[in-house]
Design an enzyme around this catalytic site. Structure first.
Site, mmCIF file in Angstrom:
data_model
loop_
_atom_site.group_PDB
_atom_site.id
_atom_site.type_symbol
_atom_site.label_atom_id
_atom_site.label_comp_id
_atom_site.label_asym_id
_atom_site.label_seq_id
_atom_site.Cartn_x
_atom_site.Cartn_y
_atom_site.Cartn_z
ATOM 1 N N ARG A 26 0.828 -1.213 0.000
ATOM 2 C CA ARG A 26 0.000 0.000 0.000
ATOM 3 C C ARG A 26 0.865 1.268 0.000
ATOM 4 O O ARG A 26 0.353 2.359 0.196
ATOM 5 C CB ARG A 26 -0.957 -0.014 1.201
ATOM 6 C CG ARG A 26 -2.146 -0.951 0.988
ATOM 7 C CD ARG A 26 -2.927 -1.266 2.257
ATOM 8 N NE ARG A 26 -3.147 -0.105 3.060
ATOM 9 C CZ ARG A 26 -2.628 0.086 4.288
ATOM 10 N NH1 ARG A 26 -1.887 -0.849 4.863
ATOM 11 N NH2 ARG A 26 -2.857 1.178 4.937
ATOM 12 N N LYS A 27 2.148 1.115 -0.271
ATOM 13 C CA LYS A 27 3.061 2.277 -0.344
ATOM 14 C C LYS A 27 3.021 2.923 -1.726
ATOM 15 O O LYS A 27 4.009 2.946 -2.449
ATOM 16 C CB LYS A 27 4.482 1.824 0.011
ATOM 17 C CG LYS A 27 4.595 1.309 1.438
ATOM 18 C CD LYS A 27 5.990 0.874 1.813
ATOM 19 C CE LYS A 27 6.003 0.350 3.272
ATOM 20 N NZ LYS A 27 7.293 -0.215 3.653
ATOM 21 N N THR A 28 1.848 3.439 -2.086
ATOM 22 C CA THR A 28 1.639 4.047 -3.395
ATOM 23 C C THR A 28 1.544 5.563 -3.240
ATOM 24 O O THR A 28 1.433 6.064 -2.126
ATOM 25 C CB THR A 28 0.329 3.514 -3.998
ATOM 26 O OG1 THR A 28 -0.709 3.769 -3.045
ATOM 27 C CG2 THR A 28 0.406 2.019 -4.233
ATOM 28 N N THR A 49 6.421 0.703 -5.822
ATOM 29 C CA THR A 49 5.565 1.886 -6.014
ATOM 30 C C THR A 49 6.002 3.105 -5.219
ATOM 31 O O THR A 49 5.611 4.216 -5.550
ATOM 32 C CB THR A 49 4.099 1.559 -5.629
ATOM 33 O OG1 THR A 49 4.099 1.013 -4.296
ATOM 34 C CG2 THR A 49 3.469 0.565 -6.582
#
Lengths: 285, 285, 285, 285, 285, 285
Positions: free
Chosen positions: F133-135, F270
Site C-alpha cells: 500500500r506504499k503508493t 511503487t
C-alpha cells in the site's frame, strides 16, 4: 467537446440543477416528450457577442443541437440571430432561463468593456483596459472571459497569478524595497511583481527595487502625468509597466488613458453589471 | 455552524479556491504566519445589510473569528461597523476580496429591492415586490436571500417551485383551461398554478379554470385596472392572486402598485446589480 | 441524453462505483473484453413498470446499448421483456446487480402504490394517494418517481416545497391563525400553506385563517365525515383541499377515501418497500 | 469526529440537502433562531438498535448536541430513550425526518436480521446469516452495517471483495476447474474464490479445484444434506466453507441451518425492508 | 484550520477513503474503540522536513491530536521525532500508511532538491533550482511544495502561470519575434513571457522581442557560456532571466550553475522520486 | 467508454484541471482553433507498456481521437509507436504533459516490476511478486494496475481487502491465536486472514490458528527455508500461503524466491518510482 467546454461542464451542470430542482413541472405536464422545437437567440439591443459557448453547452447537456452563428468578441446588432437550437421542446424550455442568464451577464460585461476600451483609446490608442478580482463569486472564469471578449485584459484571475503588494502589506514592512526584495526571493521567478503606490516616492522606490508593474492608486490624471515625467527623468520608466486604478469611470477614462500609463483597471466592469436584454424565440415544430 | 452556513459551506469553499489558486503568493511572502490582525467591515454608503453571514463564513473557513454586529435586512448608515474579524493577518487578506464581493453584490440587491419596495408601497402599502429567476448562475440562493433582506418576495427559486404557464406553453395547447386542467392533474396538489396572460380574455379563462395566480404580462397600469374591475364584476377576483410583470421600473413601480395587483415582479432586481461600495479596514496587531 | 438522465447521471455513477470498487474481479478474470452478450430484463411477477430509465442509464454508462420496451407507469405481466441490452458481456455483468436493485425497489413502490390507488378509488374515484418524505435517504427522486408511476401524488419532495404547519410548530405559537398568518407573511406567495389538525376546532380555525390544505392527522373515517359536514355548513369547505394521514393501510384505504377528503397520504408507500422480483437474463453471443 | 463519521459525512450532508432544498420554509417562518429545544429518540416497538451514529451526525451537522444512550447491535424495548438531542428548535425540526428515515431503515434491517439469526441458530448454533448485494443504491454501507448490528455477516460489499463464479460466468468457460484456475491465476492471492453450484458434480469439481467457498444455489435442505455427506466421504469437505442461497425465508431458515452448511444468505434482509416505527419527541425549552 | 489545510482537506479525505474502503477490518476487529495510543513520526535517514502539515491533517481528520515538532524545510537527522500524535489506537493505525506515504514522497523530493541546490550553489551561490510540470498527477501542490521545502523554485504550477513558447509552438509561426509579439498582445500584462531556444540566434531574437525569460534547451555548459557572452555584448543580457534545462543531473549541476544562467530546471526532482524511509512508532497507552 | 475509463474519468478530469488552470495561455495565443495535428507516443527506452488507457482518455476528454497500438502489459522497444492521436493542435498540446506524466510513472512501475518478476522467477518460476500500500496518494488504482501490467500481484488495494494482523495489533492482544480467532469471528467469511510473523513460533501459532496467509517479516532467506521446513514437518504447511516482505531488493529477490515462499512483496515497486522517458511527437497538419 473542446477543452474549454470540458473545463466548464460541471459548472453548467450545477447551474442547470440549481434552476431545475426536481424538474420543470410546468413543461413536463404540458409538453409531450416527442414535441420538437427550434429556437433562435438574439440581443434586443446592439452589443458585443459573449456567452454563446456557455449557453450552447446548456442545450448540449439537455440533449439539444445548437449552432453558434457569431464570433464571440465581435459586435452584433439587435435582433441578429446569434445561435440556433433544435431539439425537444421541453428541453429547450428547461434550458432557456439559464442560457439567457449566462448570455445576459457576459454580454453586459463585454459590451461595457468594449465601450470603455473605445473611449479610452481616444486618449491613448495602445492603452489596456483591465478588470479586477471584483467578480461575482463562482463566475470569475465567465466574467474575465467576457472582459476579454470586450477587448479588455483580465488582470489577475487569482491571488497566485502575480504578486501585488498593497498598502495593507506595506504597513507590515519597513519599506517598499524590502517588500519587493522579499517577494522576489520567495516567489517563483516566473511571476511578475506589481506594487500599488500612492505617491511619487513610492513609485520611485518601487521602480528602483525592480518592480515589473507599478500601480498608481486613486491618483488624479494630472498627478500621474507629473509622476511619469519625473520617473522618466530619473531613468526609472523603461522596462516598467504603469497602471492606474481607483475612481476611473467611462466619463474620465479617456483622460486617464492620455496620461501615459499602460493599463487602466476598473472594478465596475464586473462588480456592477447591466445585463444585455437577450431573447430566446422558440418555435414549435 | 448553523443550518444555513452548513448548506452554503461548499459554495464558499469553492469561491475561496477560485480566488486563491495555489495561495496568496504576495501575503505568504510578506506576512509571517504569526502576525495577527483585526478588521472591520462597513459600507461606504447607506444601504440594507446583507451578505454578512456569507462573508463571515469566508473568514471562519480561513480560521479567523468573526462577529456580526448588524441584523441582515436592517438599514445601515455609511461607515457603521457591520462585522469584526480577528485572526491571522494573512488569512484576513486572503478572504478580503471574496467577502467584499459577496457583501457588495448582496447589499446591492437588498438595497435596490428596498428602494423599490418603499416606492411601491406609496401606491399600495400591501404590495409584494418579487424577484424572478434572472439571477447570476450559481448565486440564486444568495440573490434571492438578498431580495428577502430588502423586503422582497423571492418568487420561484426553481422550475419545480410552482407551475407557471407561459406563452410558449400555450402555443402548444388548445386553451388556457386545458393547460390549467392538465397541470392540476399531473402536478402535486401541494403546488400552486400560475398563468401568464396578455389579455382580459386570458385572465378570465385562467380564473375560471381555477388558477391560483394570474400574471399580467407587459400590460399598462391603466389596462390592469380595467381588467381587475371586470374580473371583480365577473366574480373572478377573490381567491386569486394577481401579479404584474414586464416593464416595471423604480420610476413607474408606484403606479403599477396602485392598480390593485398583489405582486409586482422585476427581473432587474437581480440581473443588473449595482454593487454597494463595501470596505474591509484591516489593522495589524 | 435527455434532461432527466442528465440530472441523475452522477447518482448512477456513484452507485456503480459503490458496487464495483476497483472492478469486477471475477468477470475480468474470466471474460474476454471482446465477448459480446445480449440481455433482457423482466419481472417474475406482474406489476407496474418503473426504474427502466434509471437502469438503462447504468448500462449506457458502462458502454452498452439498451432499449426500453415498456412505458413506465404501465402494467406488465410476469416474464414480459421490458428492456433489452447489448454490449460487452463483462459490462452487462457489472451493471446487472445495480440495474436490478434500482428496478426492484422502484417497481415495488410503483406496484404497491398502484394497488392502494385502485383500492382507494373504489371509495372515491377522484381520491389522490400521496407519499410522504419517509423515503430512503438519497433516493427521494427515485422513490417519488415510482409513486408517480404507480398513479400516486409525490407530495413534498423537500421542506421548501409547501408550508406544512405541524403540532411541533403549533406548540410554540398562540394559535393556528397566527401561525398561518405568519407563514403567509414570510413565505413566498408562490407556496401553498397546509395545516395539520387533530380536531374540528383546529380545522375550522385553519380554514378561517385561509389555509390552502388541511390535513386530518390520525383521525377515524367517521370523525372525518362529521368534521367535513360541519365545515361545509360553516361555508369553510370550498377552496380548501382536505388530506387525511396516519394509520391508513391498504385494508382501510377505501373507507378513508369514501370520507370525502381529497388526498390520503401513506408513509408506508416508501418506508417499507417490498422489492419486485426482477431478472436479467443474459445470453452470450 | 471519529473515522466512521468522517467517512459518511458527505453522504449525510447530501441527504440533508435532499430534504431541505433551500430551507425549511415552515420552521423558519414560525420559530425564532433563539428558540432552544430538547428531543429524545425511541422505537415504538422492540428491536435492535441501529442507525444512531448516522442520525446523531445529522444533528451534529445542524449544530445540535446529541448523545447516544444505547449500544448499536443491542436489543431495545419500545419507548426506551436511545438518543438525546439538544439545540436550536429549528435545527432539530430540520433534521428530524432524515434522522428517522435513517434509523427506521437500519433498525428494520437489524431487527429482521436478528430474528433470522435467532431462528437459524436453533438449527445450527454456529451458522452465519449473510446479506447479499441486493441493497438500496447508495446505501450499501448503511444496509450492511445494519446487518452486522443484527448479528449477520455482510458478505461482499463490492464486486472486488471476493471472487464469486456464477452460472453466467460458467456458460463462457469449459469447466468449473478451469474457471477456478483462471481466477486464481489472475486475481490477487489475498482474495478468496467462491463458486456457485447447482449440483453435486459442480460442488465436487469446485472443491477439487480448490474453491475456498462453495455456494449451493436454490437447493433443497435434503439435497444439501446428501451432497455434504458425499463431499465428506470424498474428503472434499474440510478447508472449504459451504453456503446456501436462494429461497431461504424466516420460515425455513432453521431447517436450512441444520443441513450443515456454514452460511445462509438472504437477499430479503436488505431488498425488502420493513421500517421500524421510530419517533423523535421534541420538547421546546 | 489554517488556509492551507483548508485548501487540501478534500484531497486528504479522498486519499483516506482510497486507503480505507469500508474500513480497516483488521484493526476494527482487534482494537477496542476506547483504546488510546500515542505515536511519533521520524525519518530513518537524515533529510529535509516536508509533508508534516499534510500528514498531521490525516490524523486531524481521523479525530486524533497531532503536534508538529520540526519546521518544514529544515534539515533533520535520522530518528529525531518530527511529529507526535495522540488519539484512538484504531484511528492512528488507519491513518498510518497514508501519513507515511505523504511524508515519504514529499521528504524524498525535498531532500533531493536540497542536495541539488547545495551542489549547484558551489558553481553559483545565487542559482535557482527549479522543478517542472513533471509531477505525479493530482499531487502537483504537494510535489511543488516539497521542492520549495528543499530550497527550490516551483516554476509553473499550471499552463496559465506564465507563457512558455516551445518548439512545438514555433513550428506553427514564422518567427520567435512574432510569437512573442502575439502572446504579449493576447495574454494579460500580468504574465511573464518565456521562450525556449536551442541556438544563439533564437536567444538573440527572443531577447530582442522582449522575452522576460529565455530557456536554453539541451545545451552544453560550454555553449551556454559562449551564448551568454555574446548576448551581453549585444546588450541583450540585462533585464532578462536565463534558464537552462534538459540533461541536468546532480553530477553536472554545478557545472551548469557556473555558466551564469539564473535558473536550472530538472524534471527528475519530481518525476523520479526516491521515498525517504519514514516510520511511525505507535505506543499503546 | 468502457467501464474502466468510466471509473477513472473524474480523476483524469481533475488532473487536467490541475495542469490547465484557466487554460494554456501560450497555445491559446499562438495556435488557431482550426489548426489540426497528429501525434505519436513512444518510449525512448525499452520497457513494459502501461498507462495508455489513461493517457488516451486525456486526449478523448480534450476532444481528440486516439488509438492504442500496443497491448498494456507487453514489452516494447524504444521508439516504437504505442499510441496515435489526432485532433486540434491546441488540445494535443494541452494534454501532452499529463499524458506523459501518466505513462511515465505507470511504465516506470510496470517495467521495474517486470524486471523483479523475471529475476525472481529464476529462483522459483511460480513465485508471485506483490506490491504494497506504499503508493502515491490518490494514484493507487494506477500504481496497482501498473504492477499488474508488469506481471505483479497488487496485494491489498485497501484496508478492507483482507485481514492483515501486524505487530502493532499483536501488542494489544494476548496471542496470535486469539487475534486470528477474533478476526475470523468479526470479519466476513469472504475475507482471508493474513498474519505477519517474526519468528518460527509466530508462524506455527498462526498456522495452527488457521491463518490463510503467513508473512515472514524481515527474515533472512536462510531463516525462511528453515522455518518452512519445520512447518512442513509439523503438517502446518499445506493450505497456507507464505509471503516474505522487508528488505527484498532486485539484487536478492531471486534468493528469496528460492526459499519456497509463495509471494514476495516489495514497497519499492511503487514508493520509489523511476519514470520511463516517454515522448509525444507532434506533427502539425
Amino acid at each position: 467537446m473542446n477543452e474549454y467546454k470540458s473545463m466548464i461542464e460541471d459548472k453548467i451542470k450545477e447551474y442547470l440543477q440549481e434552476d431545475l430542482g426536481y424538474g420543470d413541472i410546468t413543461s413536463e405536464s404540458l409538453i409531450s416528450p416527442e414535441q420538437e422545437a427550434g429556437a433562435r437567440l438574439y440581443y434586443k439591443e446592439p452589443g458585443i457577442v459573449s456567452g454563446l459557448t456557455e449557453s450552447s453547452l446548456v442545450f448540449d447537456l439537455l440533449g439539444c443541437e445548437s449552432s453558434i452563428l457569431a464570433k464571440e468578441g465581435s459586435k452584433t446588432d439587435a435582433y441578429r440571430t446569434l445561435m440556433e437550437i433544435n431539439g425537444s421542446a421541453k428541453a429547450i424550455l428547461m434550458g432557456e432561463r439559464l442560457a439567457l442568464n449566462l448570455v445576459g451577464r457576459m454580454a453586459g460585461i463585454a459590451t461595457r468593456t468594449s465601450k470603455v476600451v473605445e473611449k479610452a483609446r481616444k486618449g491613448n490608442p495602445k492603452i489596456r483596459i483591465a478588470a479586477t478580482r471584483k467578480t461575482a463569486p463562482g463566475l470569475r472564469i465567465f466574467d474575465k472571459r467576457a472582459v476579454i471578449h470586450g477587448g479588455g485584459d483580465p488582470h489577475r484571475f487569482r491571488l497566485d497569478d502575480c504578486v501585488l503588494i498593497k498598502d495593507n502589506h506595506l504597513e507590515l514592512l519597513p519599506s517598499i524595497s524590502i517588500a519587493v526584495e522579499k517577494t522576489r526571493e520567495k516567489v517563483s521567478f516566473t511571476k511578475k511583481i506589481e506594487v500599488e503606490v500612492r505617491s511619487l516616492e513610492g513609485a520611485i522606490e518601487a521602480a528602483r527595487a525592480g518592480a515589473d508593474i507599478i500601480m498608481f492608486d486613486n491618483m488624479s490624471p494630472v498627478k500621474i502625468i507629473e509622476n511619469l515625467a519625473i520617473l522618466k527623468e530619473e531613468g526609472l520608466h523603461d522596462g516598467v509597466l504603469f497602471e492606474a486604478s481607483g475612481g476611473i469611470t467611462i466619463e474620465n477614462v479617456s483622460e486617464y488613458a492620455a496620461t501615459g500609463v499602460d493599463i487602466l483597471s476598473l472594478g465596475s466592469l464586473t462588480h456592477s453589471v447591466e445585463s444585455i436584454d437577450v431573447k430566446l424565440e422558440i418555435e414549435m415544430i
